[in-house]
Scaffold this active site. Structure first.
Site, PDB file in Angstrom:
ATOM      1  N   LYS A   1      58.468  46.755  41.515  1.00  0.00           N
ATOM      2  CA  LYS A   1      58.213  47.748  42.676  1.00  0.00           C
ATOM      3  C   LYS A   1      56.740  47.611  43.044  1.00  0.00           C
ATOM      4  CE  LYS A   1      56.200  51.332  42.926  1.00  0.00           C
ATOM      5  NZ  LYS A   1      55.291  51.251  44.347  1.00  0.00           N
TER       6      LYS A   1
ATOM      7  N   GLU B   1      47.851  48.947  32.162  1.00  0.00           N
ATOM      8  CA  GLU B   1      46.778  48.296  32.652  1.00  0.00           C
ATOM      9  C   GLU B   1      46.077  49.211  33.447  1.00  0.00           C
ATOM     10  OE1 GLU B   1      45.445  45.211  31.587  1.00  0.00           O
ATOM     11  OE2 GLU B   1      47.033  44.998  30.125  1.00  0.00           O
TER      12      GLU B   1
ATOM     13  N   CYS C   1      39.502  46.346  38.680  1.00  0.00           N
ATOM     14  CA  CYS C   1      39.549  47.085  37.750  1.00  0.00           C
ATOM     15  C   CYS C   1      38.330  46.742  36.812  1.00  0.00           C
ATOM     16  CB  CYS C   1      40.711  46.880  37.065  1.00  0.00           C
ATOM     17  SG  CYS C   1      41.355  45.423  36.278  1.00  0.00           S
TER      18      CYS C   1
ATOM     19  N   GLU D   1      35.501  56.253  37.827  1.00  0.00           N
ATOM     20  CA  GLU D   1      35.904  55.071  38.628  1.00  0.00           C
ATOM     21  C   GLU D   1      35.740  55.250  40.086  1.00  0.00           C
ATOM     22  OE1 GLU D   1      39.949  53.317  38.574  1.00  0.00           O
ATOM     23  OE2 GLU D   1      38.936  51.238  38.084  1.00  0.00           O
TER      24      GLU D   1
HETATM   25  P1  NAD Z   1      48.028  53.852  41.861  1.00  0.00           P
HETATM   26  O1  NAD Z   1      47.987  54.422  40.259  1.00  0.00           O
HETATM   27  O2  NAD Z   1      47.770  54.730  42.920  1.00  0.00           O
HETATM   28  O3  NAD Z   1      49.329  53.057  41.923  1.00  0.00           O
HETATM   29  C1  NAD Z   1      49.572  51.677  41.251  1.00  0.00           C
HETATM   30  C2  NAD Z   1      51.234  51.730  41.196  1.00  0.00           C
HETATM   31  O4  NAD Z   1      51.658  52.970  40.603  1.00  0.00           O
HETATM   32  C3  NAD Z   1      51.912  51.665  42.749  1.00  0.00           C
HETATM   33  O5  NAD Z   1      53.024  50.855  42.794  1.00  0.00           O
HETATM   34  C4  NAD Z   1      52.341  53.126  42.979  1.00  0.00           C
HETATM   35  O6  NAD Z   1      53.381  53.247  44.076  1.00  0.00           O
HETATM   36  C5  NAD Z   1      52.609  53.425  41.596  1.00  0.00           C
HETATM   37  N1  NAD Z   1      52.867  54.929  41.082  1.00  0.00           N
HETATM   38  C6  NAD Z   1      52.077  55.746  41.571  1.00  0.00           C
HETATM   39  N2  NAD Z   1      52.505  57.211  41.093  1.00  0.00           N
HETATM   40  C7  NAD Z   1      53.455  56.869  40.317  1.00  0.00           C
HETATM   41  C8  NAD Z   1      54.405  57.579  39.693  1.00  0.00           C
HETATM   42  N3  NAD Z   1      54.267  58.843  39.427  1.00  0.00           N
HETATM   43  N4  NAD Z   1      55.363  57.039  38.853  1.00  0.00           N
HETATM   44  C9  NAD Z   1      55.536  55.638  38.944  1.00  0.00           C
HETATM   45  N5  NAD Z   1      54.774  54.958  39.524  1.00  0.00           N
HETATM   46  C10 NAD Z   1      53.904  55.350  40.451  1.00  0.00           C
HETATM   47  O7  NAD Z   1      46.881  52.667  41.739  1.00  0.00           O
HETATM   48  P2  NAD Z   1      46.217  51.878  42.825  1.00  0.00           P
HETATM   49  O8  NAD Z   1      45.317  52.558  43.752  1.00  0.00           O
HETATM   50  O9  NAD Z   1      47.456  51.103  43.390  1.00  0.00           O
HETATM   51  O10 NAD Z   1      45.480  50.771  42.143  1.00  0.00           O
HETATM   52  C11 NAD Z   1      44.112  50.858  41.668  1.00  0.00           C
HETATM   53  C12 NAD Z   1      43.893  51.306  40.369  1.00  0.00           C
HETATM   54  O11 NAD Z   1      44.438  50.165  39.467  1.00  0.00           O
HETATM   55  C13 NAD Z   1      42.690  51.545  39.775  1.00  0.00           C
HETATM   56  O12 NAD Z   1      42.228  52.544  38.884  1.00  0.00           O
HETATM   57  C14 NAD Z   1      42.509  50.165  38.975  1.00  0.00           C
HETATM   58  O13 NAD Z   1      41.363  50.337  37.961  1.00  0.00           O
HETATM   59  C15 NAD Z   1      43.739  50.076  38.308  1.00  0.00           C
HETATM   60  N6  NAD Z   1      43.845  48.553  38.183  1.00  0.00           N
HETATM   61  C16 NAD Z   1      43.795  48.104  36.631  1.00  0.00           C
HETATM   62  C17 NAD Z   1      43.831  46.975  36.623  1.00  0.00           C
HETATM   63  C18 NAD Z   1      44.029  46.353  34.978  1.00  0.00           C
HETATM   64  O14 NAD Z   1      44.308  45.171  34.599  1.00  0.00           O
HETATM   65  N7  NAD Z   1      43.448  47.427  33.958  1.00  0.00           N
HETATM   66  C19 NAD Z   1      44.036  45.965  37.482  1.00  0.00           C
HETATM   67  C20 NAD Z   1      44.122  46.237  38.789  1.00  0.00           C
HETATM   68  C21 NAD Z   1      43.980  47.516  39.101  1.00  0.00           C
END
Ligand code: NAD
Length: 475
Positions: A170, A245, A279, A379
């Site tokens: 997803k 992650e 990230c 962040e």
């Molecule tokens: P987000 O948490 O808003 O969304 C990430 C994913 O989670 C999306 O597919 C979203 O639809 C899904 N999601 C959201 N709520 C959910 C729930 N309740 N249950 C299941 N799935 C759910 O993050 P974003 O805005 O897409 O990405 C940015 C974030 O990702 C930043 O915090 C960044 O640091 C982090 N990130 C971390 C890494 C790493 O390797 N550590 C890499 C890239 C991004």
């Protein structure tokens, strides 16, 4: 403008059961570039059933054959590198050349990195009277973000295929278009039906349904720490394996003997890569207090060289924020830095001149940031750098570790051994020394609230394996 009303399930493009749709918006000009159907529980159930049915035979497929599929996927992706890069540039705004190179080049390198790992990995070996057998964990649910959309997906898909797992992906609903291209590639290389399934949809619905699902053995999310908590809570119902992650607030520790010009300018470029939507962005720059003024000047001059604009304009380094909400959030952080008394070196919360359309934010540098300030703790996920002065090496380490996160970091010194000594004291999953570049062969992951588990390398593969002990010879 393209429309997607299908999901990729059991090797076929099938009509989505979910009726809702979402627009995919080009953040550079706010235009709708696609409308996609959002999956529902029925779509998730169908995809999980397909993955479950495909698991026994995929798990038994010889390692060399699975490696062959991974190699074919990498080749097919390379053949479509410009198309995939441009799709990502359009849906999330990273400048085209960088998108082609990083957003597609990295996942290709990661796919290829797993081939020698799996070919050399001991899936079975004796340990005293016991035979250790490493088996694929089963059906995996993958939930991924929009910032490096293909890279985050491949960080999970490659080791899962290597281990013998089947999966349901997803992707982020903000940048899902590249995932349809990945599904096309899976079809093109003839991956057995049901091994890879795609269900696009909302996190709170499709993502949550995957995390809760009884027939999903492992859930892996890359995203914000808030989403990580929700996914881990949902997954707890069925005691499935969880890898996360998550976010970061990484420190770039510049020691007093470092080449300041190089350390600061490289640090600014690295912090502002993908407009700070990275990230592992080095969003806190720790400098000796006596050198702060000089560091701020270098940072200011570096930012002044960066061109901001549309992803398809040549020479652009800075793109927009992914959406209006993210732009407002970043502007809010800039205002909070000013209110809390940090020195605004360059940038500010106003809209950048000449960029009326698009979710652009001025690249912003603050100096005199103290560790307790919001801009030093949270962040921001935008082009905002906080310069934090320190008085001693011990204080620098304490400030670097004064974070709920523990994802990445960097140490600059003329003496690499001294830098490594500091690196050992920083509680994060990765630490770069001087201008070391990204290493696809290195494990990546977070300490503290930055996550659970590792991606890439043999440690990334092992997240997808169960350990079975077969005890005794039976005689
Ligand atoms: P987000 O948490 O808003 O969304 C990430 C994913 O989670 C999306 O597919 C979203 O639809 C899904 N999601 C959201 N709520 C959910 C729930 N309740 N249950 C299941 N799935 C759910 O993050 P974003 O805005 O897409 O990405 C940015 C974030 O990702 C930043 O915090 C960044 O640091 C982090 N990130 C971390 C890494 C790493 O390797 N550590 C890499 C890239 C991004």
């Amino acid at each position: 403008m393209s429309n997607h009303d299908t999901m990729f399930i059991n090797g076929k493009w099938v009509q989505a059961a979910g009726k809702e749709t979402a627009d995919v918006i080009n953040p550079c000009n706010e235009e709708v570039i696609a409308t996609v159907r959002m999956g529902n529980q029925e779509d998730v159930d169908r995809a999980v059933a397909a993955a479950r049915a495909a698991f026994p035979s995929w798990a038994k497929t010889p390692v060399a054959q699975r490696a062959e599929y991974i190699s074919k996927i990498a080749k097919a992706m390379a053949a479509r590198q410009p198309e995939i890069g441009d799709t990502i540039a359009r849906e999330m705004g990273m400048p085209q050349q960088l998108a082609r190179m990083i957003q597609v080049g990295l996942p290709i390198a990661v796919l290829n990195s797993f081939i020698p790992i799996m070919n050399n990995y001991q899936f079975e070996y004796p340990m005293g009277r016991t035979m250790i057998v490493k088996e694929p964990i089963g059906v995996c649910g993958f939930i991924t973000p929009w910032n490096y959309p293909m890279h985050q997906v491949i960080g999970k898909v490659a080791p899962a295929l290597a281990a013998g797992c089947t999966m349901v992906l997803k992707p982020s609903q903000l940048a899902p278009l590249n995932s349809y291209l990945l599904a096309e590639i899976m079809e093109e290389v003839g991956l057995p039906a049901g091994v890879f399934n795609l269900v696009v949809g909302a996190g709170s619905k499709v993502g949550h349904a995957l995390a809760l699902h009884r027939d999903v053995d492992m859930i892996s999310l890359t995203g914000s720490t808030g989403s990580g908590t929700l996914v881990a809570q949902a997954a707890a119902e069925t005691i499935k394996r969880v890898t996360l992650e998550l976010g970061g607030k990484s420190a770039n520790v510049i020691l007093d003997d470092a080449d300041l010009q190089k350390a600061v300018s490289k640090g600014v470029f690295s912090c502002f890569l993908n407009s700070g939507q990275t990230c592992i962005s080095l969003s806190r720059m720790l400098v000796p207090a006596a050198k702060q003024k000089e560091a701020a000047e270098i940072a200011k001059a570096t930012v002044a060289t960066m061109k901001m604009g549309d992803a398809f304009t040549e020479g652009v380094y800075l793109g927009p924020m992914v959406d209006a909400q993210q732009r407002e959030s970043v502007q809010g952080y800039i205002k909070s830095g000013i209110q809390e008394g940090a020195t605004l070196v360059i940038g500010g919360p106003e809209k950048p001149e000449g960029l009326e359309k698009g979710y652009f934010v001025k690249p912003t540098v603050f100096a005199d940031v103290t560790p307790g300030m919001k801009i030093a703790q949270e962040e921001i996920f935008g082009p905002v750098l906080s310069i934090v002065p320190y008085k001693s090496e011990e204080e620098a380490v304490a400030i670097a570790n004064d974070s709920v996160y523990g994802l990445s970091g960097c140490v600059w010194s003329a003496d690499p051994e001294r830098a490594r000594g500091i690196a050992r004291q920083i509680r994060t999953g990765q630490v770069f020394i001087n201008d070391a570049i990204f290493d696809v062969d290195a494990p990546a992951g977070g300490y503290k609230m930055s996550g659970i588990g590792r991606e890439r390398s043999k440690y990334g593969l092992e997240e997808y394996l169960e350990i079975k002990a077969i005890i005794g010879s039976g005689q």
